[in-house]
Design a protein around this motif. Structure first.
Motif, short mmCIF file in Angstrom:
data_model
loop_
_atom_site.label_atom_id
_atom_site.label_comp_id
_atom_site.label_asym_id
_atom_site.label_seq_id
_atom_site.Cartn_x
_atom_site.Cartn_y
_atom_site.Cartn_z
N ARG A 1 0.84 -1.21 0.00
CA ARG A 1 0.00 0.00 0.00
C ARG A 1 0.87 1.25 0.00
N LYS A 2 1.95 1.23 0.77
CA LYS A 2 2.85 2.38 0.85
C LYS A 2 3.64 2.57 -0.45
N ALA A 3 3.94 1.47 -1.13
CA ALA A 3 4.77 1.55 -2.34
C ALA A 3 4.00 2.03 -3.57
N ALA A 4 2.73 1.67 -3.66
CA ALA A 4 1.95 1.93 -4.89
C ALA A 4 1.95 3.39 -5.35
N PRO A 5 1.63 4.38 -4.50
CA PRO A 5 1.63 5.77 -4.97
C PRO A 5 3.03 6.25 -5.38
N LEU A 6 4.05 5.78 -4.67
CA LEU A 6 5.42 6.18 -5.00
C LEU A 6 5.84 5.62 -6.35
N VAL A 7 5.50 4.37 -6.60
CA VAL A 7 5.80 3.74 -7.89
C VAL A 7 5.17 4.55 -9.03
N LYS A 8 3.93 4.89 -8.86
CA LYS A 8 3.19 5.65 -9.88
C LYS A 8 3.83 7.03 -10.10
N TYR A 9 4.21 7.68 -9.00
CA TYR A 9 4.82 9.01 -9.08
C TYR A 9 6.16 8.96 -9.79
N LEU A 10 7.01 8.00 -9.39
CA LEU A 10 8.34 7.91 -10.00
C LEU A 10 8.26 7.56 -11.48
N GLU A 11 7.30 6.74 -11.86
CA GLU A 11 7.14 6.41 -13.27
C GLU A 11 6.85 7.66 -14.08
N SER A 12 6.02 8.53 -13.54
CA SER A 12 5.67 9.76 -14.28
C SER A 12 6.85 10.74 -14.31
N ARG A 13 7.63 10.80 -13.23
CA ARG A 13 8.73 11.75 -13.18
C ARG A 13 9.99 11.27 -13.92
N LEU A 14 10.19 9.96 -13.93
CA LEU A 14 11.40 9.40 -14.55
C LEU A 14 11.17 8.92 -15.98
N ALA A 15 9.90 8.84 -16.37
CA ALA A 15 9.54 8.33 -17.71
C ALA A 15 10.11 6.93 -17.93
N MET A 16 10.00 6.09 -16.93
CA MET A 16 10.45 4.71 -17.03
C MET A 16 9.59 3.84 -16.11
N LYS A 17 9.58 2.55 -16.39
CA LYS A 17 8.80 1.63 -15.58
C LYS A 17 9.46 1.46 -14.21
N VAL A 18 8.64 1.43 -13.19
CA VAL A 18 9.14 1.24 -11.82
C VAL A 18 8.44 0.03 -11.23
N GLU A 19 9.20 -0.87 -10.66
CA GLU A 19 8.64 -2.10 -10.07
C GLU A 19 9.03 -2.21 -8.61
N TYR A 20 8.04 -2.54 -7.77
CA TYR A 20 8.31 -2.79 -6.36
C TYR A 20 8.34 -4.30 -6.12
N THR A 21 9.42 -4.77 -5.52
CA THR A 21 9.58 -6.20 -5.24
C THR A 21 9.76 -6.41 -3.75
N PRO A 22 8.82 -7.10 -3.10
CA PRO A 22 8.97 -7.35 -1.67
C PRO A 22 10.06 -8.38 -1.39
N VAL A 23 10.63 -8.32 -0.21
CA VAL A 23 11.63 -9.31 0.21
C VAL A 23 11.15 -9.97 1.50
N THR A 24 11.72 -11.13 1.79
CA THR A 24 11.25 -11.92 2.92
C THR A 24 11.74 -11.41 4.27
N ASP A 25 12.94 -10.84 4.31
CA ASP A 25 13.47 -10.36 5.58
C ASP A 25 14.46 -9.22 5.35
N TYR A 26 14.95 -8.66 6.43
CA TYR A 26 15.84 -7.50 6.36
C TYR A 26 17.14 -7.84 5.61
N ALA A 27 17.70 -9.01 5.92
CA ALA A 27 18.95 -9.41 5.28
C ALA A 27 18.79 -9.49 3.77
N ALA A 28 17.62 -9.95 3.32
CA ALA A 28 17.36 -10.08 1.88
C ALA A 28 17.35 -8.71 1.19
N SER A 29 16.89 -7.68 1.88
CA SER A 29 16.88 -6.34 1.28
C SER A 29 18.31 -5.84 1.10
N VAL A 30 19.16 -6.13 2.08
CA VAL A 30 20.58 -5.73 2.00
C VAL A 30 21.25 -6.44 0.83
#
Length: 287
Positions: free
Chosen positions: A46-75
C-alpha cells in the motif's frame, strides 16, 4: 598487411552493436525498488503503490516494487544489484554500506528521520519505566531493525539494562505491527518499536491505549532512507533525488505519496549521518 573490413561485415557489426545498445537501454528502463519488511506485506505494498506511480511519471520509465522476505534479503538485493533502490532503516543501510565496501549511496530521507525515535510499550500495570522490564518478557521487532531493536537495545544498555541478562525472555516479532500485537495480546509484557508505526496505530484506533501505553520514548537518532547502488548512473541518481525532493503536500499527487510514507517531506541525506548508528551497532556487538 591489414585489409579493410568488408562493407557487409562492418554493417553487421554496427547492427549488432546497435541491437546490443538498444537491449541495454531497454534494460535500464525498469527501476527496481524494495523495502525492509518492517510492517505487514499488505501495508508495504500500500505504501509503495503511490510512490511507484509518481516515480514512473517523473522518470519516464517503468518502476517495479519487489517485496523481500526479511531484512537481510533487502541488503543482499541492493548489494548484488538485484534491485536499484531500497528503503532501509539506519542499521540496514550501515549493513549494506559495510557489506558492499561503501558501494551504496543514501539519497534522501524523510524530514522525520533526522530526529527519529523509538517507544517502549507495555500492557502490564507493574511496568512503568525501563527498570521495571527486568525479569519480564520483552519483544523487539526484527534483529536487523534500527528502531525496533538496535536503538532500543542501545538505550537500554546506556541505562545499565542488558536485555540478554536482565529480561526473562527476549522475543523478536519480525515487524513493528507484530510487536504491538504481541504486547496487546499479553504474549509479552513489553515491546519496542518505531514511534511512527505506534502513532499511526493510535490514530487509526487499532490499539486500545487504555490497555497498552508508552512507558519510555528514546532520544532522537537518524533512521530510514532511500539508498541506491553506487554503480547507478549519476544522471539517473540525480533524477531520482530531484523527484523525491520535489514531493509536496501542496499537490494531490505529492500529498498521497507523503501521507502513506508518513513524511512531511523528503530531504537530502549522506552516509556520514549514520555513523552514530554504526557506532551503536558495533558497541552492542551487532555488527
Amino acid at each position: 598487411m591489414r585489409h579493410p573490413m568488408p562493407a557487409r561485415a562492418l554493417k553487421t557489426l554496427l547492427t549488432c552493436a546497435l541491437l546490443g545498445f538498444t537491449a541495454f537501454s531497454q534494460a535500464q528502463q525498469v527501476l527496481r525498488l524494495t523495502a525492509i519488511p518492517d510492517e505487514s506485506p499488505t501495508e508495504l505494498a500500500r505504501k509503495a503503490a503511490p510512490l511507484v506511480k509518481y516515480l514512473e511519471s517523473r522518470l519516464a520509465m517503468k518502476v517495479e516494487y519487489t517485496p523481500v522476505t526479511d531484512y537481510a534479503a533487502s541488503v543482499e538485493a541492493l548489494v548484488n544489484k538485484k534491485v536499484d533502490m531500497a528503503w532501509f532503516g539506519g542499521f540496514t543501510f550501515v549493513q549494506a554500506h559495510v557489506r558492499s565496501g561503501g558501494k551504496v549511496i543514501p539519497l534522501v530521507q524523510r524530514e522525520e528521520d533526522e530526529k527519529f525515535k523509538s517507544v517502549f510499550i507495555s500492557g502490564d500495570p507493574t511496568v512503568q519505566a525501563l527498570a521495571d522490564l527486568k525479569g519480564k518478557d520483552v519483544s523487539f521487532g526484527s534483529q536487523s531493525s534500527t528502531s525496533g531493536h538496535l536503538m532500543p537495545r542501545h538505550f537500554l544498555l546506556q541505562s545499565r539494562i542488558d536485555p540478554d541478562k536482565d529480561f526473562r525472555r527476549v522475543a523478536y516479532s519480525g515487524a513493528h505491527d507484530a510487536t504491538i500485537a504481541a504486547v496487546a495480546s499479553g504474549k509479552v509484557q513489553a515491546g519496542a518499536l518505531n514511534i511512527s508505526v505506534w502513532t499511526k496505530f493510535v490514530a487509526d484506533g487499532k490499539v486500545d491505549t487504555g490497555k497498552v501505553r508508552v512507558i519510555y520514548t528514546t532520544p532522537a537518532y537518524y533512521d530510514y532512507n532511500w539508498t541506491v547502488h553506487a554503480d547507478m548512473p549519476v544522471a539517473l541518481r540525480d533524477k531520482i533525488t530531484q523527484a523525491m525532493l520535489a514531493l509536496s503536500r501542496d499537490t494531490a499527487e505529492g500529498k498521497e505519496v507523503l501521507e502513506v510514507q508518513r513524511a512531511t517531506r523528503f530531504v537530502p541525506t549522506r552516509a556520514e549521518n549514520y555513523k552514530g548508528i554504526e557506532a551503536a551497532a558495533r558497541s552492542a556487538g551487532l555488527l
